[in-house]
Design a protein around this motif. Structure first.
Motif, PDB file in Angstrom:
ATOM      1  N   HIS A  51       0.827  -1.266  -0.075  1.00 55.01           N
ATOM      2  CA  HIS A  51       0.023   0.076   0.100  1.00 55.01           C
ATOM      3  C   HIS A  51       0.765   1.153   0.070  1.00 55.01           C
ATOM      4  O   HIS A  51       1.802   1.490   0.878  1.00 55.01           O
ATOM      5  CB  HIS A  51      -1.050  -0.003   1.430  1.00 55.01           C
ATOM      6  CG  HIS A  51      -2.105   0.865   1.014  1.00 55.01           C
ATOM      7  ND1 HIS A  51      -3.309   0.674   1.758  1.00 55.01           N
ATOM      8  CD2 HIS A  51      -2.365   1.953   0.457  1.00 55.01           C
ATOM      9  CE1 HIS A  51      -4.102   1.650   1.656  1.00 55.01           C
ATOM     10  NE2 HIS A  51      -3.571   2.335   0.859  1.00 55.01           N
ATOM     11  N   TRP A  52       0.727   2.204  -1.217  1.00 53.16           N
ATOM     12  CA  TRP A  52       1.554   3.359  -1.195  1.00 53.16           C
ATOM     13  C   TRP A  52       1.373   4.319   0.101  1.00 53.16           C
ATOM     14  O   TRP A  52      -0.060   4.490  -0.099  1.00 53.16           O
ATOM     15  CB  TRP A  52       1.514   3.899  -2.484  1.00 53.16           C
ATOM     16  CG  TRP A  52       2.205   2.943  -3.640  1.00 53.16           C
ATOM     17  CD1 TRP A  52       1.839   2.185  -3.998  1.00 53.16           C
ATOM     18  CD2 TRP A  52       3.597   3.406  -4.095  1.00 53.16           C
ATOM     19  NE1 TRP A  52       2.483   1.628  -5.082  1.00 53.16           N
ATOM     20  CE2 TRP A  52       3.704   2.329  -5.110  1.00 53.16           C
ATOM     21  CE3 TRP A  52       4.448   4.521  -3.906  1.00 53.16           C
ATOM     22  CZ2 TRP A  52       4.916   2.369  -5.665  1.00 53.16           C
ATOM     23  CZ3 TRP A  52       5.580   4.566  -4.645  1.00 53.16           C
ATOM     24  CH2 TRP A  52       5.878   3.301  -5.607  1.00 53.16           C
ATOM     25  N   TYR A  53       1.922   5.214   0.333  1.00 54.28           N
ATOM     26  CA  TYR A  53       1.877   6.190   1.503  1.00 54.28           C
ATOM     27  C   TYR A  53       2.846   7.314   1.222  1.00 54.28           C
ATOM     28  O   TYR A  53       4.196   7.078   0.725  1.00 54.28           O
ATOM     29  CB  TYR A  53       1.752   5.479   2.915  1.00 54.28           C
ATOM     30  CG  TYR A  53       2.976   4.949   3.314  1.00 54.28           C
ATOM     31  CD1 TYR A  53       3.789   5.688   4.499  1.00 54.28           C
ATOM     32  CD2 TYR A  53       3.198   3.835   3.089  1.00 54.28           C
ATOM     33  CE1 TYR A  53       4.950   5.243   4.609  1.00 54.28           C
ATOM     34  CE2 TYR A  53       4.549   3.183   3.489  1.00 54.28           C
ATOM     35  CZ  TYR A  53       5.258   3.637   4.652  1.00 54.28           C
ATOM     36  OH  TYR A  53       6.431   3.204   5.204  1.00 54.28           O
ATOM     37  N   TYR A  54       2.438   8.513   1.967  1.00 57.01           N
ATOM     38  CA  TYR A  54       3.608   9.481   1.874  1.00 57.01           C
ATOM     39  C   TYR A  54       3.972   9.606   3.287  1.00 57.01           C
ATOM     40  O   TYR A  54       3.216   9.332   4.334  1.00 57.01           O
ATOM     41  CB  TYR A  54       2.753  10.613   1.625  1.00 57.01           C
ATOM     42  CG  TYR A  54       2.318  10.943   0.236  1.00 57.01           C
ATOM     43  CD1 TYR A  54       3.013  10.907  -0.882  1.00 57.01           C
ATOM     44  CD2 TYR A  54       0.959  10.860   0.144  1.00 57.01           C
ATOM     45  CE1 TYR A  54       2.703  11.094  -2.034  1.00 57.01           C
ATOM     46  CE2 TYR A  54       0.353  10.868  -1.508  1.00 57.01           C
ATOM     47  CZ  TYR A  54       1.537  11.135  -2.471  1.00 57.01           C
ATOM     48  OH  TYR A  54       0.958  10.982  -3.656  1.00 57.01           O
ATOM     49  N   ARG A  55       5.243   9.911   3.618  1.00 58.42           N
ATOM     50  CA  ARG A  55       5.609  10.041   5.001  1.00 58.42           C
ATOM     51  C   ARG A  55       6.907  11.206   5.074  1.00 58.42           C
ATOM     52  O   ARG A  55       7.564  11.451   4.214  1.00 58.42           O
ATOM     53  CB  ARG A  55       6.342   8.694   5.242  1.00 58.42           C
ATOM     54  CG  ARG A  55       6.987   8.499   6.745  1.00 58.42           C
ATOM     55  CD  ARG A  55       5.548   8.346   7.743  1.00 58.42           C
ATOM     56  NE  ARG A  55       6.124   7.853   9.018  1.00 58.42           N
ATOM     57  CZ  ARG A  55       5.680   8.401  10.099  1.00 58.42           C
ATOM     58  NH1 ARG A  55       4.959   9.639   9.888  1.00 58.42           N
ATOM     59  NH2 ARG A  55       6.202   7.977  11.088  1.00 58.42           N
ATOM     60  N   CYS A  56       6.879  11.645   6.399  1.00 54.29           N
ATOM     61  CA  CYS A  56       7.866  12.689   6.526  1.00 54.29           C
ATOM     62  C   CYS A  56       9.292  12.027   6.677  1.00 54.29           C
ATOM     63  O   CYS A  56       9.499  10.958   7.106  1.00 54.29           O
ATOM     64  CB  CYS A  56       7.559  13.304   7.865  1.00 54.29           C
ATOM     65  SG  CYS A  56       8.831  14.433   8.704  1.00 54.29           S
ATOM     66  N   LEU A  57      10.137  12.697   5.898  1.00 60.61           N
ATOM     67  CA  LEU A  57      11.473  12.167   5.908  1.00 60.61           C
ATOM     68  C   LEU A  57      12.359  12.336   7.218  1.00 60.61           C
ATOM     69  O   LEU A  57      13.016  11.256   7.540  1.00 60.61           O
ATOM     70  CB  LEU A  57      12.292  13.057   4.804  1.00 60.61           C
ATOM     71  CG  LEU A  57      13.770  12.862   4.519  1.00 60.61           C
ATOM     72  CD1 LEU A  57      13.541  11.250   3.771  1.00 60.61           C
ATOM     73  CD2 LEU A  57      14.353  13.570   3.340  1.00 60.61           C
ATOM     74  N   TYR A  58      11.917  13.069   8.033  1.00 63.06           N
ATOM     75  CA  TYR A  58      12.571  13.064   9.282  1.00 63.06           C
ATOM     76  C   TYR A  58      12.105  11.927  10.102  1.00 63.06           C
ATOM     77  O   TYR A  58      12.854  11.090  10.775  1.00 63.06           O
ATOM     78  CB  TYR A  58      12.040  14.545  10.122  1.00 63.06           C
ATOM     79  CG  TYR A  58      12.745  14.381  11.516  1.00 63.06           C
ATOM     80  CD1 TYR A  58      13.982  14.886  11.814  1.00 63.06           C
ATOM     81  CD2 TYR A  58      11.668  14.239  12.704  1.00 63.06           C
ATOM     82  CE1 TYR A  58      14.138  14.794  13.221  1.00 63.06           C
ATOM     83  CE2 TYR A  58      12.124  14.232  13.723  1.00 63.06           C
ATOM     84  CZ  TYR A  58      13.375  14.496  14.179  1.00 63.06           C
ATOM     85  OH  TYR A  58      13.867  14.418  15.491  1.00 63.06           O
ATOM     86  N   ALA A  59      10.673  11.760  10.018  1.00 60.42           N
ATOM     87  CA  ALA A  59      10.187  10.516  10.811  1.00 60.42           C
ATOM     88  C   ALA A  59      10.849   9.064  10.372  1.00 60.42           C
ATOM     89  O   ALA A  59      10.846   8.268  11.006  1.00 60.42           O
ATOM     90  CB  ALA A  59       8.598  10.539  10.594  1.00 60.42           C
ATOM     91  N   VAL A  60      10.982   9.164   8.990  1.00 60.92           N
ATOM     92  CA  VAL A  60      11.551   8.034   8.388  1.00 60.92           C
ATOM     93  C   VAL A  60      13.170   7.528   8.747  1.00 60.92           C
ATOM     94  O   VAL A  60      13.257   6.584   9.230  1.00 60.92           O
ATOM     95  CB  VAL A  60      11.414   7.977   6.698  1.00 60.92           C
ATOM     96  CG1 VAL A  60      12.156   6.726   6.133  1.00 60.92           C
ATOM     97  CG2 VAL A  60      10.011   7.990   6.391  1.00 60.92           C
ATOM     98  N   SER A  61      13.717   8.756   8.819  1.00 54.19           N
ATOM     99  CA  SER A  61      15.101   8.761   9.338  1.00 54.19           C
ATOM    100  C   SER A  61      15.406   8.142  10.647  1.00 54.19           C
ATOM    101  O   SER A  61      16.257   7.409  10.970  1.00 54.19           O
ATOM    102  CB  SER A  61      15.803   9.977   8.896  1.00 54.19           C
ATOM    103  OG  SER A  61      15.510  10.776   9.756  1.00 54.19           O
ATOM    104  N   LEU A  62      14.538   8.570  11.543  1.00 54.85           N
ATOM    105  CA  LEU A  62      14.452   8.149  12.908  1.00 54.85           C
ATOM    106  C   LEU A  62      13.648   7.018  13.254  1.00 54.85           C
ATOM    107  O   LEU A  62      13.508   6.401  14.282  1.00 54.85           O
ATOM    108  CB  LEU A  62      14.120   9.230  13.832  1.00 54.85           C
ATOM    109  CG  LEU A  62      14.922  10.508  13.871  1.00 54.85           C
ATOM    110  CD1 LEU A  62      14.580  11.561  14.686  1.00 54.85           C
ATOM    111  CD2 LEU A  62      16.377  10.164  14.167  1.00 54.85           C
ATOM    112  N   ARG A  63      13.136   6.357  12.220  1.00 50.64           N
ATOM    113  CA  ARG A  63      11.974   5.180  12.316  1.00 50.64           C
ATOM    114  C   ARG A  63      11.061   5.430  13.461  1.00 50.64           C
ATOM    115  O   ARG A  63      10.717   4.419  14.103  1.00 50.64           O
ATOM    116  CB  ARG A  63      12.855   3.924  12.554  1.00 50.64           C
ATOM    117  CG  ARG A  63      13.857   3.506  11.351  1.00 50.64           C
ATOM    118  CD  ARG A  63      14.633   2.276  11.657  1.00 50.64           C
ATOM    119  NE  ARG A  63      15.571   2.107  10.430  1.00 50.64           N
ATOM    120  CZ  ARG A  63      15.735   0.978   9.984  1.00 50.64           C
ATOM    121  NH1 ARG A  63      15.022  -0.015  10.293  1.00 50.64           N
ATOM    122  NH2 ARG A  63      16.484   0.769   9.137  1.00 50.64           N
ATOM    123  N   LEU A  64      10.363   6.655  13.363  1.00 50.84           N
ATOM    124  CA  LEU A  64       9.517   6.918  14.432  1.00 50.84           C
ATOM    125  C   LEU A  64       8.055   6.221  13.936  1.00 50.84           C
ATOM    126  O   LEU A  64       7.937   6.077  12.979  1.00 50.84           O
ATOM    127  CB  LEU A  64       9.164   8.454  14.526  1.00 50.84           C
ATOM    128  CG  LEU A  64      10.406   9.224  14.759  1.00 50.84           C
ATOM    129  CD1 LEU A  64       9.947  10.709  14.850  1.00 50.84           C
ATOM    130  CD2 LEU A  64      10.770   9.010  16.228  1.00 50.84           C
TER     131      LEU A  64
END
Length: 136
Positions: free
Chosen positions: A51-64
């Protein structure tokens, strides 16, 4: 990178985070409330595989997870954009109907003036052509 997304879109709710007011992002989000850019991912979780989704790059980098940074499903973003376009089309249709009604109600008042002006233009044009022909 293993992304397990199990919550609903966090972009659906509003609130005050870190002194900033969060608002719901309509359509495709371009930036997170924290100022970071948004990127697309494919979910690899069991509840939402591929399932495709949009995510904040900061949250992804910290695996939040379960945070207040942007998380929005792509199909939800498309639905928002379609609803916005539908609303705009309905507003344009109403405006067109109003303009048509205005034109039909004002046309009888304006037409005699336009006819007089067009007669005047024709007379001036004939005089101008005759003047040019006589000058030659």
């Amino acid at each position: 990178m293993s992304n397990s997304i199990t919550t609903a879109s966090s972009s659906m709710t509003g609130g005050i985070i870190g002194g900033r007011r969060r608002v719901r992002n309509l359509g495709r989000p371009s930036k997170c409330w924290c100022g970071e850019s948004i990127i697309e991912f494919i979910s690899k979780s069991r509840p939402n595989p591929y399932h495709w989704y949009y995510r904040c790059l900061y949250a992804v980098s910290l695996r939040l997870e379960n945070d207040d940074h942007v998380l929005k499903w792509v199909d939800e973003a498309f639905t928002d954009e379609i609803q916005q376009l539908d609303y705009q089309v309905r507003m344009l249709e109403k405006e067109t109907q109003l303009l048509k009604a205005t034109i039909t109600s004002e046309c009888p008042k304006i037409m005699p003036k336009m006819i007089m002006i067009s007669r005047g233009c024709v007379i001036i044009s004939v005089v101008a052509v005759l003047g040019i022909l006589m000058y030659k």
